[in-house]
Design a protein around this motif. Structure first.
Motif, PDB file in Angstrom:
ATOM      1  N   ASN A  82       6.597  -0.165  -2.449  1.00  0.00           N
ATOM      2  CA  ASN A  82       5.265  -0.683  -2.748  1.00  0.00           C
ATOM      3  C   ASN A  82       4.402  -0.792  -1.481  1.00  0.00           C
ATOM      4  O   ASN A  82       3.272  -1.245  -1.537  1.00  0.00           O
ATOM      5  CB  ASN A  82       5.333  -2.031  -3.478  1.00  0.00           C
ATOM      6  N   THR A  86       0.012  -2.050   1.478  1.00  0.00           N
ATOM      7  CA  THR A  86       0.547  -1.905   0.129  1.00  0.00           C
ATOM      8  C   THR A  86      -0.024  -0.649  -0.512  1.00  0.00           C
ATOM      9  O   THR A  86      -1.168  -0.269  -0.261  1.00  0.00           O
ATOM     10  CB  THR A  86       0.219  -3.126  -0.746  1.00  0.00           C
ATOM     11  N   LYS A  98       0.851  -0.235  -3.928  1.00  0.00           N
ATOM     12  CA  LYS A  98       0.893  -0.679  -5.321  1.00  0.00           C
ATOM     13  C   LYS A  98       0.500  -2.148  -5.320  1.00  0.00           C
ATOM     14  O   LYS A  98       0.544  -2.818  -4.290  1.00  0.00           O
ATOM     15  CB  LYS A  98       2.310  -0.544  -5.899  1.00  0.00           C
ATOM     16  N   ASP A  99       0.134  -2.662  -6.475  1.00  0.00           N
ATOM     17  CA  ASP A  99      -0.151  -4.085  -6.576  1.00  0.00           C
ATOM     18  C   ASP A  99       1.102  -4.881  -6.244  1.00  0.00           C
ATOM     19  O   ASP A  99       2.200  -4.538  -6.697  1.00  0.00           O
ATOM     20  CB  ASP A  99      -0.632  -4.459  -7.974  1.00  0.00           C
ATOM     21  N   LEU A 126       2.499  -8.862  -6.183  1.00  0.00           N
ATOM     22  CA  LEU A 126       2.254 -10.232  -6.615  1.00  0.00           C
ATOM     23  C   LEU A 126       3.000 -11.209  -5.719  1.00  0.00           C
ATOM     24  O   LEU A 126       3.995 -10.834  -5.085  1.00  0.00           O
ATOM     25  CB  LEU A 126       2.715 -10.400  -8.064  1.00  0.00           C
TER      26      LEU A 126
END
Length: 85
Positions: free
Chosen positions: A21, A36, A38-39, A41
């Motif tokens: 990611n 990053t 990708k997202d 969290l």
């Protein structure tokens, strides 16, 4: 080279994944930043594809010494760059 085991830098928190990611970006002045791709969290593990290289002959024993256990759908089974080819 980024080596989290040298000097205890923040790279030690980046784990390998065959579907990472994050990626390492060099700024042209010798500095490397992790971005990053990708997202991510709060609480997610940060990962990059290590893409390790070696001058040794690619043998099953060598690949086994750099085994990947990321468990992603496209896991190559190795942290070595040549295993991706």
């Amino acid at each position: 080279m980024i080596d989290g085991s040298v000097g205890g830098n923040s790279a030690r928190w980046l784990n390998h994944s065959c579907q990472p990611n994050c990626e390492a970006i060099e700024d042209g002045r010798g500095r490397v930043f992790i971005e990053t791709i990708k997202d991510v969290l709060p609480g997610d593990e940060l990962s990059i594809a290590y893409g390790l290289t070696t001058d040794e002959a690619m043998t099953p024993e060598l690949v086994a010494g750099y085994a990947c256990h990321c468990a992603t759908k496209r896991c190559t089974g190795s942290m070595l760059a040549l295993a991706y080819a």
